[in-house]
Motif scaffolding. Structure first.
Motif, PDB file in Angstrom:
ATOM      1  N   ARG B  12       0.845  -1.211   0.000  1.00 19.33           N
ATOM      2  CA  ARG B  12       0.000   0.000   0.000  1.00 19.33           C
ATOM      3  C   ARG B  12       0.878   1.258   0.000  1.00 19.33           C
ATOM      4  O   ARG B  12       0.599   2.235  -0.690  1.00 19.33           O
ATOM      5  N   PRO B  24      -4.796   3.722  -3.244  1.00 20.37           N
ATOM      6  CA  PRO B  24      -3.749   2.700  -3.376  1.00 20.37           C
ATOM      7  C   PRO B  24      -4.309   1.369  -3.863  1.00 20.37           C
ATOM      8  O   PRO B  24      -3.653   0.666  -4.626  1.00 20.37           O
ATOM      9  N   ALA B  25      -5.520   1.016  -3.462  1.00 20.03           N
ATOM     10  CA  ALA B  25      -6.093  -0.264  -3.880  1.00 20.03           C
ATOM     11  C   ALA B  25      -6.221  -0.331  -5.404  1.00 20.03           C
ATOM     12  O   ALA B  25      -5.933  -1.362  -6.017  1.00 20.03           O
TER      13      ALA B  25
END
Lengths: 385, 385
Positions: B12, B24-25
């Motif tokens: 992350r 970030p995902a």
């Protein structure tokens, strides 16, 4: 003038000698047109095709009214009348007899139907020294190009013409220095037939330096012209002559040509006649290939690189290669993932190749049957063979 | 796996560093796809475009049923699962950070719309070292060719690339020895921009001998790859990489290529994308030009011989030359009939040229205004100027 011409006993005798089976008046009239009109005179051609040569002559040179296209015929008369001298017609017949040139007329067995594709621009006569049956050979290809050829062009012309002549095609060209000469020579060298269309009479060698080549063509091929013996080659006649080269070949191939080469004119004639057109590529750094590249860009000429491709262009000898074997992309990926040294287990190979383990196993099976992979204990590797 | 991946704090952090403004995902999911799927995986592409990268990942790696194309997705899962390791995704991000490679995602300002023309075969990400704005330069041209180039090919590639780069086009190529290298070098030499699409990660120089060239491209152009740092170039990846070169150029030009050169693969991609395709001709005696001639014959590639013709292919800088000046045939005939020495009267010139006396007089008038003929007492002759 017409009665004087058709009644002249010397001319009648010469006409009868040239065409023993024909009415001398018809022969004289046809020859007269080849003297009165410059090559490709469409008005003369239309008149002859509508009235026949004798009546066309009567109309063409008289003051009689002609209903159709009156203006064009009046203009024609003004072109033809200055040349309407019986002596010139007699000279044409006598000159041909002296060098043994044969007079071909439309409809003769050796008069190629390909020439008739020129319509009203077809010649009234053809004078031939050599074997006129070459004109009706089943396979004919025109190979032309620059006088200022390079060694590359000369070599390519010779290779193409030699191969095509050896496989039974008559090589048609213009007898000029450079590409034309190389093509003629290679055809003769291959024991094949070749036709040189000249821009002047068939009694004169132009260029003079090709006298020996023309002698050989006369012996094993044919020298052909629509102009009477004694006629000088002029720039206009070179350009007109090109239509005959383009018409006679099943395809026309330009081997080398400068940006403004006369060969582009031949190519243009081939295109307008619907004949397939080929051009040989060369280095872009060579001015002698610039015209060929131009033909590909502007005239939609096909790029040809060997005799088989020329035959394909001519519509003969098409050897279809099967579709290219395309490698299965998964197979490529699998082989990419294998080492020739260290064996790897299928799961590792699958991950590395980005393939499922199932697909990997299946491909390994196929490839091992082909001997391209081998199993060492629990792993697989690529064979080096 | 997905939760482990998206929840991994190290990953992350790396994702946030690479794309500070993004979730970030989302970044992780997109990078994950570039690791899980080999280049050009259309099933992965379709899944991402329909669900977004995160949901596509969930579906793609789960056992959940997916209504459409169930079989293709099951097959995909089997390909992707062996690679579904968080560490590999982390390595991709860390490796890029180490060499300062920028992560581009679809929709970024520097993500060229031309790449999206690849549809489901577009890459999930692009890693860039150098200036990514080159990817969206207004004018881009792809110049590719054989590794085993000849001096002719190297010279031509350099001349084309140098001219195109100097006139504002970004030169796109594949960084290989031979034509690619000559094109990149000439573009740099001309002070222009150039992009090298690599088949492995942008952290490694392949070929190693081009390390210095890649350093220069990184400084004044861009090194780009869809593969994460550390990824090895494989045969499959070279072939897949070619689609990016073909997509990014407004046109693709093949300078030299053997009969089975990989450049023909790039050319095939350009054709199927509807991008104009050019090929540089060469001597038919050179095996290095055989593939170019093949492209002209089989792929309908345009014959290109200079940078202006490449620009024309790209649809820019079209300089239309006026139609060629064609000589009036009557004028040619008249000039043919004139001597530069002895003057002749119009009637004689008319007969010799096969023109009417009226037309002859008119043409003599025109030509004398142009200074091409002159009247001497009662006759006319050609001037020598």
């Amino acid at each position: 003038m017409i009665d004087a011409l058709l009644g002249d006993s010397g001319i009648r005798k010469a006409a009868a000698a040239a065409r023993p089976d024909d009415d001398p008046a018809a022969t004289i009239a046809q020859v007269a047109w080849s003297v009165l009109a410059e090559p490709g005179d469409g008005v003369a051609g239309a008149l002859i095709s509508q009235l026949g040569a004798i009546e066309a002559l009567r109309f063409g040179l008289s003051g009689e009214r002609f209903e159709l296209a009156e203006k064009a015929i009046q203009d024609g008369r003004r072109r033809w009348l200055p040349r309407a001298q019986p002596r010139a017609i007699g000279d044409a017949l006598h000159g041909a007899a002296e060098v043994g040139a044969q007079l071909l007329l439309p409809g003769d067995a050796e008069w190629s139907a390909a020439i008739d594709d020129l319509g009203d621009h077809a010649p009234a006569v053809l004078w031939v020294r050599g074997d006129p049956t070459h004109l009706v050979a089943s396979s004919r290809v025109s190979i032309v190009g620059a006088r200022a050829a390079t060694a590359y062009g000369d070599t390519v012309a010779a290779e193409l013409a030699g191969d095509l002549a050896a496989t039974g095609s008559i090589v048609v060209s213009g007898g000029a220095y450079g590409i034309d000469g190389s093509a003629h020579r290679a055809a003769l060298g291959a024991g094949g037939g070749t036709i040189a269309f000249l821009a002047g009479g068939v009694d004169r060698a132009y260029p003079a330096g090709h006298q020996h080549l023309f002698d050989r063509i006369r012996e094993s091929g044919a020298l052909v012209s629509e102009l009477p013996c004694g006629a000088a080659p002029t720039k206009f006649r070179f350009l007109s002559r090109n239509r005959l080269i383009a018409a006679l070949g099943a395809a026309t191939v330009v081997v080398e040509a400068g940006w403004r080469s006369g060969s582009l004119n031949t190519a243009g004639h081939a295109s307008s006649l619907g004949r397939p057109l080929g051009a040989v590529p060369g280095p872009i750094t060579s001015a002698a290939s610039a015209g060929c590249h131009r033909l590909m860009r502007e005239y939609d000429a096909q790029c040809v690189t060997n005799a088989a491709e020329v035959r394909e262009l001519m519509g003969i000898d098409v050897e279809h290669q099967g579709p290219e074997q395309r490698a299965d992309p998964d197979q490529t990926r699998l082989l990419d993932a294998l080492s020739t040294r260290t064996p790897h287990p299928p799961a590792e190979i699958a991950r590395s190749a980005g393939l499922s383990v199932e697909r990997t196993r299946a491909l390994l099976g196929t490839l091992s049957l082909e001997g391209r992979v081998e199993q060492i204990e629990t792993g697989w590797r690529r064979t080096t063979a």
